[in-house]
Enzyme design. Sequence first.
Site, PDB file in Angstrom:
ATOM      1  N   HIS A 106       0.901  -1.095   0.027  1.00  0.00           N
ATOM      2  CA  HIS A 106       0.191  -0.082  -0.080  1.00  0.00           C
ATOM      3  C   HIS A 106       0.768   1.242  -0.050  1.00  0.00           C
ATOM      4  O   HIS A 106       1.979   1.175  -0.117  1.00  0.00           O
ATOM      5  CB  HIS A 106      -1.066   0.008   1.408  1.00  0.00           C
ATOM      6  CG  HIS A 106      -0.474   0.190   2.484  1.00  0.00           C
ATOM      7  ND1 HIS A 106       0.357  -1.113   2.939  1.00  0.00           N
ATOM      8  CD2 HIS A 106      -0.377   0.833   3.707  1.00  0.00           C
ATOM      9  CE1 HIS A 106       0.751  -0.753   4.096  1.00  0.00           C
ATOM     10  NE2 HIS A 106       0.463   0.257   4.645  1.00  0.00           N
ATOM     11  N   HIS A 108       1.583   3.832   2.264  1.00  0.00           N
ATOM     12  CA  HIS A 108       2.129   4.460   3.344  1.00  0.00           C
ATOM     13  C   HIS A 108       3.701   4.594   3.132  1.00  0.00           C
ATOM     14  O   HIS A 108       4.176   3.560   2.490  1.00  0.00           O
ATOM     15  CB  HIS A 108       1.685   3.751   4.585  1.00  0.00           C
ATOM     16  CG  HIS A 108       0.387   3.818   4.859  1.00  0.00           C
ATOM     17  ND1 HIS A 108      -0.429   3.051   5.754  1.00  0.00           N
ATOM     18  CD2 HIS A 108      -0.645   4.602   4.487  1.00  0.00           C
ATOM     19  CE1 HIS A 108      -1.634   3.529   5.963  1.00  0.00           C
ATOM     20  NE2 HIS A 108      -1.779   4.417   4.835  1.00  0.00           N
ATOM     21  N   ASP A 110       6.133   4.107   5.083  1.00  0.00           N
ATOM     22  CA  ASP A 110       7.148   3.132   5.564  1.00  0.00           C
ATOM     23  C   ASP A 110       7.113   1.929   4.742  1.00  0.00           C
ATOM     24  O   ASP A 110       7.772   0.896   5.224  1.00  0.00           O
ATOM     25  CB  ASP A 110       6.612   2.880   6.852  1.00  0.00           C
ATOM     26  CG  ASP A 110       5.251   2.467   7.304  1.00  0.00           C
ATOM     27  OD1 ASP A 110       4.507   2.889   6.565  1.00  0.00           O
ATOM     28  OD2 ASP A 110       5.016   1.586   8.163  1.00  0.00           O
ATOM     29  N   HIS A 111       6.171   2.007   3.778  1.00  0.00           N
ATOM     30  CA  HIS A 111       6.260   0.676   2.886  1.00  0.00           C
ATOM     31  C   HIS A 111       6.930   1.035   1.413  1.00  0.00           C
ATOM     32  O   HIS A 111       7.185   0.181   0.755  1.00  0.00           O
ATOM     33  CB  HIS A 111       5.037   0.118   2.790  1.00  0.00           C
ATOM     34  CG  HIS A 111       4.378  -0.155   4.216  1.00  0.00           C
ATOM     35  ND1 HIS A 111       4.512  -1.663   4.368  1.00  0.00           N
ATOM     36  CD2 HIS A 111       3.893   0.390   4.919  1.00  0.00           C
ATOM     37  CE1 HIS A 111       4.059  -1.739   5.586  1.00  0.00           C
ATOM     38  NE2 HIS A 111       3.623  -0.737   6.043  1.00  0.00           N
TER      39      HIS A 111
END
Length: 331
Positions: A106, A108, A110-111
């Site tokens: 997804h 976000h 931190d990904h």
Amino acid sequence: MDQSSSGGSMGGRLPFNQSFWEEFLMGREGHLPALPEISHVSKSVVRILGGNPGSMHLQGTNTYLVGTGRSRILIDTAQGLPVWISRISSFLYTQKIELSYVLLTHWHGDHTGGVPDLISQNSSLSNRIYKNRPDSGQNPITHGQIFSVAGATVRAILTPGHSVDHMCFLLEEENALFTGDNVLGHGFSVAQDLGRYMDSLRDMASLGCRIGYPAHGAVIEKLPGKLEEYIQHREGRERMMLSALTRQRVQGEGVREGGVKCGLTLNEIVMVIYGRLPQEVIEKALAPSLLQVLWKLTEDRMVGFKPGDPLKRQWFALEQKKRNKVRGCPS
């Protein structure tokens, strides 16, 4: 449900207040098991930590190399810290591994934060980045899409709720599921849209996968049980809130000015369920998640509300005969 018909909009759903939770979550972080920076969690899955441990990321973002041959699939790219690109670049070089696909669970940060570093290391990866609702230059992922390399057949599963674009990935050879942020290795996740999130949890459970590889935390060895725990946790909160509102209606304590029958404000619901709490705790910690539950119950035609400020509006349990009508404060 059309937002305009609810007497409110998504703007009435208060955002999760991360800063308020920092101290609490930092304490939880201290009780987490240590995870190796790089570990072979199965014969075809290598976990590489993102180097970003913290209150919201547990031991850090898990990124996964999937496959057994020279060509591998990478799932997620962590936050974009130098330590992560150093770890994965070194591992790819020493193991003589190439990336055929980079799959993002997804949007976000931190990904997805490591994507620019990957491309700067290897420009050929610029056309190998895949995401549902892709950014410019990325490739789309569709539900059921298959990504294959030696030793790994990965199927994309659309699972929105935590975010609108959230995808899980099923590793068919292991009957394992990369759960992204929908299900964590420790504790519970948060959801942007609770109704869709609950549907996604049930969809994930229906797959029958035995192992979960979460985006944060340790491997989930018994995924069916963890999914059931998540579902029961959310449903339990729904039952508590609906019960409080139903008691208010049945006991006739919700009669207001002019005989108009309304229910409880969010503060009053909190008082019934949790007792007296500081207003700061209600507004910054409880309100976002409890309002999500109330919105879901509204969308399920179990609850109605009188339009107004999200913290001051009155919520009420709908009588069975009124649950198929347009919601509004009953007269």
